[in-house]
Design a protein around this motif. Structure first.
Motif, mmCIF file in Angstrom:
data_model
loop_
_atom_site.group_PDB
_atom_site.id
_atom_site.type_symbol
_atom_site.label_atom_id
_atom_site.label_comp_id
_atom_site.label_asym_id
_atom_site.label_seq_id
_atom_site.Cartn_x
_atom_site.Cartn_y
_atom_site.Cartn_z
ATOM 1 N N SER A 105 0.830 -1.198 0.000
ATOM 2 C CA SER A 105 0.000 0.000 0.000
ATOM 3 C C SER A 105 0.867 1.252 0.000
ATOM 4 O O SER A 105 2.071 1.211 0.278
ATOM 5 C CB SER A 105 -0.926 0.007 1.221
ATOM 6 O OG SER A 105 -0.176 0.248 2.400
ATOM 7 N N SER A 107 0.429 3.634 2.124
ATOM 8 C CA SER A 107 0.454 4.181 3.479
ATOM 9 C C SER A 107 1.694 3.696 4.232
ATOM 10 O O SER A 107 1.866 2.486 4.427
ATOM 11 C CB SER A 107 -0.806 3.751 4.238
ATOM 12 O OG SER A 107 -0.689 4.063 5.609
ATOM 13 N N PHE A 109 2.234 3.881 7.362
ATOM 14 C CA PHE A 109 1.795 3.232 8.602
ATOM 15 C C PHE A 109 1.453 1.769 8.364
ATOM 16 O O PHE A 109 1.883 0.886 9.116
ATOM 17 C CB PHE A 109 0.586 3.980 9.168
ATOM 18 C CG PHE A 109 -0.040 3.291 10.352
ATOM 19 C CD1 PHE A 109 0.569 3.336 11.601
ATOM 20 C CD2 PHE A 109 -1.232 2.590 10.220
ATOM 21 C CE1 PHE A 109 -0.009 2.696 12.692
ATOM 22 C CE2 PHE A 109 -1.797 1.951 11.307
ATOM 23 C CZ PHE A 109 -1.186 2.008 12.537
ATOM 24 N N LEU A 110 0.663 1.482 7.309
ATOM 25 C CA LEU A 110 0.293 0.103 7.018
ATOM 26 C C LEU A 110 1.522 -0.735 6.655
ATOM 27 O O LEU A 110 1.617 -1.900 7.050
ATOM 28 C CB LEU A 110 -0.729 0.067 5.879
ATOM 29 C CG LEU A 110 -2.110 0.661 6.187
ATOM 30 C CD1 LEU A 110 -3.001 0.572 4.958
ATOM 31 C CD2 LEU A 110 -2.755 -0.054 7.362
ATOM 32 N N ARG A 111 2.441 -0.142 5.920
ATOM 33 C CA ARG A 111 3.650 -0.886 5.551
ATOM 34 C C ARG A 111 4.470 -1.241 6.783
ATOM 35 O O ARG A 111 4.988 -2.356 6.892
ATOM 36 C CB ARG A 111 4.490 -0.062 4.565
ATOM 37 C CG ARG A 111 3.878 0.086 3.194
ATOM 38 C CD ARG A 111 4.942 0.449 2.160
ATOM 39 N NE ARG A 111 5.645 1.676 2.525
ATOM 40 C CZ ARG A 111 5.279 2.896 2.139
ATOM 41 N NH1 ARG A 111 4.202 3.049 1.375
ATOM 42 N NH2 ARG A 111 5.974 3.954 2.507
#
Length: 297
Positions: A105, A107, A109-111
């Protein structure tokens, strides 16, 4: 005056015999591989000796093997092993797909969250993870829901929350998800970016691009590694024997602990593992052939 030349004439055989020229004049000698045949012969001798030992050595106790191979307790243990494999695979790959797309993704944060999860669960041995989940009630005697760092609205006891089977499925699935995420991510990255760019240019929605274009092509790269992971998980279910779950290896241990017939009971487990691995390999072959349509001649 003619511009063509007569073919060369073999004086030994007469004026009407054409002498081969160019490639036709070469003598073709097949390549010989003497050491290959030596290796084949040596392998055949070793295999024959091994088979002869299996048949003639009384230590294998094939009568005991035949007695327990289809025994009710063993068949039930095989079913428990298949259940653990199925639940661990389905839950593990479902979570693994989510983690893979989190790592892909945009993002940060998601990574970071997905990368931290994969790093943690690949770093901790599976047996340690299983024992942690099995002893959850020792670590947390109750779970409370409410305001973070504040009062709780309701709570419940964890003593019977996670049983042995639930802890095994949870540990196997969470461990498998870390590896499945990297397998899926690698398969998606193997698909050329031009495929998605062309689909976006045609106005195809993002979720449809993934479902109809990216994932079918990524499956060609995902399937071989995924099948290896599933087979490894199937054999790795034997590690839950430390939690006294009646899967195949644990049940075999129980039986030979009672009658002392270690070798034939181990052969019972070995043959069952081999047979079920063959079944999984055959399924892998047909699934790979399905996704290879249009890509392989």
């Amino acid at each position: 005056m003619s511009l063509t030349s007569d073919p060369p004439i073999d004086k030994a055989t007469g004026p009407y015999t054409t002498v081969p020229t160019g490639h036709d004049a070469l003598t073709v000698v097949p390549v010989r591989h003497p050491w290959r045949w030596v290796a084949v012969a040596a392998t055949a001798v070793v295999l024959a000796q091994f088979l002869h030992g299996l048949i003639t050595n009384p230590g294998w106790e094939w009568d005991v093997f035949a007695q327990f191979f289809t025994a009710g307790t063993i068949l039930m243990a095989v079913w428990v092993t298949l259940q653990l494999t199925l639940y661990g695979t389905v839950l593990g790959f479902a979570l693994g797909i989510v983690l893979a797309f989190m790592r892909l993704s945009g993002s940060p944060f998601l990574r970071v969250v997905a990368h931290a999860y994969i790093w943690a669960f690949r770093s901790i041995p599976l047996i340690v993870q299983l024992l942690f989940w099995f002893n959850l009630a020792y670590l947390y005697k109750e779970l409370r829901f409410g305001i973070p760092f504040g009062p709780g609205f309701f709570s419940f006891d964890t003593m019977n929350l996670v049983g042995a089977m639930s802890a095994a499925v949870l540990g196997l699935a969470l461990h498998q998800a870390a590896y499945a995420a990297e397998i899926v991510r690698g398969g998606v990255l193997a698909v050329d970016d031009g495929q998605s760019e062309a689909a976006a240019a045609l106005g195809i929605p993002r979720h449809r691009q993934l479902r109809r274009i990216v994932l079918p092509q990524a499956m060609r790269s995902i399937l071989p590694n995924a099948a290896n992971e599933i087979i490894s998980l199937f054999k790795g279910t034997s590690i839950v024997s430390v939690m006294a779950i009646g899967e195949l290896f644990y049940q075999v241990q129980v039986v030979y602990g009672r009658n002392g017939r270690v070798v034939p009971l181990l052969m019972v487990a070995t043959v069952w593992y081999i047979l079920l691995t063959i079944v999984l390999s055959v399924l892998q072959h047909y699934v790979e052939r399905h996704y290879a349509k249009g890509a392989a001649r």
